[in-house]
Design a protein around this motif. Structure first.
Motif, mmCIF file in Angstrom:
data_model
loop_
_atom_site.group_PDB
_atom_site.id
_atom_site.type_symbol
_atom_site.label_atom_id
_atom_site.label_comp_id
_atom_site.label_asym_id
_atom_site.label_seq_id
_atom_site.Cartn_x
_atom_site.Cartn_y
_atom_site.Cartn_z
ATOM 1 N N ARG A 92 13.225 99.961 35.888
ATOM 2 C CA ARG A 92 12.199 100.673 34.924
ATOM 3 C C ARG A 92 11.976 101.487 36.112
ATOM 4 O O ARG A 92 10.876 101.318 36.796
ATOM 5 C CB ARG A 92 12.245 100.171 34.047
ATOM 6 N N PRO A 93 11.819 103.532 35.654
ATOM 7 C CA PRO A 93 13.232 104.324 35.012
ATOM 8 C C PRO A 93 14.514 103.912 36.125
ATOM 9 O O PRO A 93 14.476 104.697 37.285
ATOM 10 C CB PRO A 93 12.228 105.594 35.577
ATOM 11 N N GLY A 94 15.424 103.603 35.290
ATOM 12 C CA GLY A 94 16.534 103.738 35.858
ATOM 13 C C GLY A 94 17.321 105.274 35.482
ATOM 14 O O GLY A 94 18.063 105.051 35.014
ATOM 15 N N TRP A 95 17.591 105.226 36.821
ATOM 16 C CA TRP A 95 18.465 106.769 37.025
ATOM 17 C C TRP A 95 20.025 106.805 36.872
ATOM 18 O O TRP A 95 20.723 107.836 36.897
ATOM 19 C CB TRP A 95 17.485 107.615 37.789
ATOM 20 N N SER A 96 20.766 105.320 36.502
ATOM 21 C CA SER A 96 21.898 105.241 36.599
ATOM 22 C C SER A 96 22.143 104.260 36.821
ATOM 23 O O SER A 96 21.390 102.547 36.579
ATOM 24 C CB SER A 96 22.124 105.347 38.767
#
Length: 370
Positions: A92-96
């Motif tokens: 987190r924050p997970g962009w993929s």
């Protein structure tokens, strides 16, 4: 308190020197990432010695099967029921999230969140392997979501279920396959403010049960303190859900960090004071032996692993392990536990879960094994 004993490397020990060298160069080719004869026993996100990241797979002897490099730090993941696909989520924050071939570690798919959305680092498959469910946040509004992907259609996103709450983290499927169980952390964050917690005075964490086909909320169970953030889950064969929490309140308070849901009732498990204080308000991972309800939690800030009987709440053992991180039940009834320093221990079910073997690697393991 049991301390990690000095023990020689053995059949459960990790990594040969040649693997250390390959990883240290940062030049490990995917052609090397081939499956060993033994099935994969555990996977986990790691930080490499030179500062990069990877997903690593180990077999039942805790030997490396493959390791695939990544540019971003990753967190948790899941495997498809047929064992073919491995899904890994960014931290987190997970962009993929990435979909990998379980035999080779080769990346097959990459999926991004929707606009103004990020993933929370966890997902789970439907029992038939058709759908992947992932926790997400619409960070502009703070709304928690479940994102639904069709694994049979190259992980095309097919639905978005809005949750009444903030910060869904780990989720699991109920043993009968009809419900999604979601740990709702209750903490609002925004990528523009790094990891600052924006609503500690208005938290509303909970354990949610959703209809797996529609996303409809079926029940909600709140912890005893509104600042007990529900984060991670483990579910037994008897549909007992164990919840690992992280406390966001005053340092001098020591609320119980392990929740338990059974037959519609939420209870909390209080540890003896010396162990409770060493948790330092933070549990990283939780696992259960599905048939026996033996539970293991890791507390990296306190350098502690706790083994307990989930049915009675009795503490079986406390083990010192610096930066203890991931834990996963093994097929022999024990547990594998990893650490952020690269240490591994195997907890032996035949000796009340004392350390049966240990090993070490050059990798720093993240909070979860799967």
């Amino acid at each position: 308190m049991e301390k990690t004993p000095p023990a020689p490397m053995n059949r459960r020990a990790l990594l040969t020197g040649s693997v250390h060298c390959l990883l240290a160069t940062g030049l490990m080719p995917l052609s090397w990432a081939t499956a060993l004869p033994d099935a994969i026993a555990a996977l986990g996100a790691v930080r490499l010695p030179e500062g990069g990241y990877a997903l690593a797979a180990v077999n039942h002897q805790a030997e490396t099967v493959w390791a695939t490099p990544f540019t971003a730090r990753c967190h948790g993941g899941c495997t498809s029921p047929n064992g073919n696909d491995v899904v890994l989520f960014e931290r987190r924050p997970g962009w993929s999230f990435q979909v990998l071939n379980s035999a080779t570690g080769e990346i097959q798919q990459s999926r991004l969140p929707e606009a103004e959305e990020h993933f929370y680092g966890h997902g789970v498959f439907s029992p038939d392997g058709r759908f992947l469910y992932a926790t997400a946040s619409h960070y502009a509004s703070g709304q928690g979501r479940i994102a639904v992907f069709d694994a049979h259609e190259n992980y095309r996103r097919t639905d978005t279920w809005a949750l009444d709450g903030i910060g869904p983290h780990q989720l699991e499927v109920s043993p009968n396959g009809t419900q999604l169980i979601v740990a709702l952390g209750g903490i609002r964050t925004h990528p523009d403010y790094d990891r600052v917690k924006l609503n500690l005075d208005k938290m509303d964490p909970a354990l949610l049960f959703l209809d797996r086909l529609t996303g409809q909320e079926l029940s909600r169970h709140r912890p005893s303190d509104a600042q007990l953030s529900c984060r991670h889950l483990a579910v037994s064969n008897d549909a007992v859900t164990y919840v690992a929490c992280q406390y966001q309140g005053p340092e001098w308070q020591q609320p119980p960090l392990i929740g338990k849901h059974h037959n519609g009732q939420w209870t909390e498990m209080t540890l003896p004071a010396p162990l409770q204080s060493r948790l330092n308000h933070y549990l990283a991972s939780i696992a259960v032996q599905p048939a026996s309800d033996i539970v293991v939690v890791t507390a990296p800030h306190g350098g502690l692993v706790v083994v307990l009987d989930g049915r009675s709440g009795r503490v079986i053992r406390g083990i010192d392990l610096y930066d203890a991180s991931g834990v996963k039940p093994t097929d022999d009834g024990g547990f594998l536990v990893s650490s952020g320093t690269g240490d591994w221990v195997w907890l032996d079910p035949n000796s009340d879960y004392a350390i049966g073997a240990r090993g070490t690697s050059a990798w720093a393991w993240d909070n979860h094994l799967f």
